[in-house]
Motif scaffolding. Sequence first.
Motif, short mmCIF file in Angstrom:
data_model
loop_
_atom_site.label_atom_id
_atom_site.label_comp_id
_atom_site.label_asym_id
_atom_site.label_seq_id
_atom_site.Cartn_x
_atom_site.Cartn_y
_atom_site.Cartn_z
N GLN A 85 42.52 47.79 43.32
CA GLN A 85 41.07 47.64 43.23
C GLN A 85 40.71 46.48 42.31
O GLN A 85 39.82 45.68 42.62
N LEU A 86 41.40 46.38 41.19
CA LEU A 86 41.18 45.28 40.26
C LEU A 86 41.42 43.93 40.93
O LEU A 86 40.62 42.99 40.79
N GLU A 87 42.52 43.84 41.65
CA GLU A 87 42.89 42.56 42.26
C GLU A 87 41.85 42.07 43.27
O GLU A 87 41.71 40.87 43.49
N ASP A 88 41.11 42.98 43.87
CA ASP A 88 40.16 42.59 44.90
C ASP A 88 38.74 42.45 44.36
O ASP A 88 37.79 42.34 45.12
N SER A 89 38.58 42.46 43.05
CA SER A 89 37.26 42.31 42.44
C SER A 89 37.04 40.88 41.96
O SER A 89 37.96 40.07 41.93
N ASP A 90 35.82 40.59 41.58
CA ASP A 90 35.47 39.27 41.07
C ASP A 90 35.60 39.17 39.55
O ASP A 90 35.81 38.08 39.01
N ALA A 91 35.44 40.30 38.87
CA ALA A 91 35.48 40.28 37.41
C ALA A 91 35.87 41.65 36.88
O ALA A 91 35.65 42.68 37.52
N ALA A 92 36.45 41.66 35.69
CA ALA A 92 36.74 42.91 34.97
C ALA A 92 36.07 42.83 33.61
O ALA A 92 36.12 41.81 32.93
N LEU A 93 35.44 43.94 33.22
CA LEU A 93 34.77 44.04 31.93
C LEU A 93 35.36 45.23 31.19
O LEU A 93 35.31 46.36 31.68
N TYR A 94 35.94 44.98 30.02
CA TYR A 94 36.64 46.03 29.30
C TYR A 94 36.57 45.79 27.80
O TYR A 94 36.07 44.76 27.35
N LEU A 95 37.05 46.77 27.03
CA LEU A 95 37.07 46.67 25.58
C LEU A 95 38.51 46.83 25.12
O LEU A 95 39.03 47.94 25.03
N LYS A 96 39.15 45.72 24.89
CA LYS A 96 40.58 45.75 24.57
C LYS A 96 40.85 46.56 23.30
O LYS A 96 40.15 46.42 22.30
N GLY A 97 41.86 47.42 23.38
CA GLY A 97 42.21 48.25 22.24
C GLY A 97 41.80 49.69 22.39
O GLY A 97 42.29 50.56 21.67
N LEU A 98 40.91 49.98 23.34
CA LEU A 98 40.44 51.34 23.53
C LEU A 98 41.28 52.09 24.55
O LEU A 98 41.56 53.28 24.39
N GLN A 99 41.68 51.40 25.62
CA GLN A 99 42.42 52.02 26.72
C GLN A 99 43.64 51.14 27.04
O GLN A 99 43.54 50.21 27.84
N PRO A 100 44.77 51.42 26.44
CA PRO A 100 45.95 50.55 26.62
C PRO A 100 46.35 50.34 28.07
O PRO A 100 46.77 49.25 28.45
N SER A 101 46.20 51.38 28.90
CA SER A 101 46.56 51.25 30.31
C SER A 101 45.67 50.24 31.01
O SER A 101 46.13 49.47 31.86
N VAL A 102 44.40 50.23 30.65
CA VAL A 102 43.45 49.26 31.22
C VAL A 102 43.81 47.85 30.75
O VAL A 102 43.82 46.89 31.53
N ASP A 103 44.09 47.73 29.45
CA ASP A 103 44.44 46.41 28.90
C ASP A 103 45.61 45.80 29.66
O ASP A 103 45.60 44.62 30.02
N GLU A 104 46.63 46.61 29.91
CA GLU A 104 47.83 46.13 30.59
C GLU A 104 47.51 45.72 32.03
O GLU A 104 47.92 44.64 32.49
N ALA A 105 46.76 46.58 32.74
CA ALA A 105 46.46 46.30 34.15
C ALA A 105 45.62 45.04 34.30
O ALA A 105 45.88 44.21 35.19
N ILE A 106 44.62 44.88 33.46
CA ILE A 106 43.77 43.69 33.55
C ILE A 106 44.55 42.45 33.15
O ILE A 106 44.43 41.39 33.77
N GLY A 107 45.38 42.58 32.12
CA GLY A 107 46.20 41.45 31.69
C GLY A 107 47.14 40.96 32.77
O GLY A 107 47.41 39.75 32.88
N GLN A 108 47.65 41.87 33.58
CA GLN A 108 48.59 41.52 34.64
C GLN A 108 47.91 41.14 35.95
O GLN A 108 48.57 40.68 36.87
N SER A 109 46.60 41.34 36.03
CA SER A 109 45.88 41.04 37.27
C SER A 109 45.69 39.54 37.45
O SER A 109 45.81 38.77 36.50
N GLY A 110 45.37 39.15 38.67
CA GLY A 110 45.14 37.75 38.95
C GLY A 110 43.68 37.34 38.87
O GLY A 110 43.30 36.28 39.36
#
Length: 320
Positions: A85-110
Amino acid sequence: MNVRRPHISGIALAAVTAVGIGTLTACSSDSAAAGNTDKFDVVASFYPMAFLAEQIGKDHVKVTSLTEPGQEPHDLEISARQRAQLEDSDAALYLKGLQPSVDEAIGQSGLDTKIDAATLTKLEDHGDVEHDHDHGGEEAHSEEEGHALDPHVWLDPVKYAEIAKGVGTAFEKADPDHAADYKKNTEALVKRLGALNTEFADGLKDTRSKVFFTNHSAFGYLAERYGLTQEAITGVDPDSEPSPARMKELQKEARADGVTTVFYETLVSDKTAKTLADDAGLKTDVLDPLEGITDKSKGDDYFGVMEANLAALKTALGAK
């Protein structure tokens, strides 16, 4: 607007469609996939980020939250479907440090547009109690100092407004066709947050007590902004257990500082808060850290819940 891929594979489409994640949007209650719409598709990590995206983007955006309504955001583990789902979006909005799993997924996304709210305001170390737990990274960490930084910036309307400005600028850059609307919407949101700040400042400036007890230390920025002192039963981890010594310390402080109420929250068990309240002869009430909106929330959106929080604080602190 960004140029989108004309299609995605059948496997990816099935994965994205199957996830069925609630959008947590004020504009829509469906759970459709984030990508490949005719709008600016934004994946937000959890409610406070989704709310900003909705308010700034309005009709131009399709906002999908990775955290479902009622889910404790710190417990979120990103699935393979959500990564698609992340890969097929235009943007990701997150708060780094709150959800480590999200941080990793967004960091690895294109994704080209990755908006980290933690870079749009200053995070602080509030030195809250019982930081000796291992919660897998709920706190953002300063590599230079090794201190745990409090991620709960959205509970301070001033800092939340700073983040809103940064998000608005990022939207303008990523989707220039609608930049004027994003700018206008951001200015309107910042104005509302300014009015909320004034309401909090006026409502809490003259109170019998300046100390409030919470289940976990989510309200450090709010307390600092309005001259209050937060005493948390646990640290930043809502699931950690307080020591007997900490419970006795809080009972003593309640008597010394005229504390009347122990606050708990909607997404975490109230057992510890009620134990302390019973032992110390105190009342309990809800102070919502706004990590998600559910049918138990005392408000339909960020502003409604913050108004309820202000009313609860005024009652507990004996506002005049």
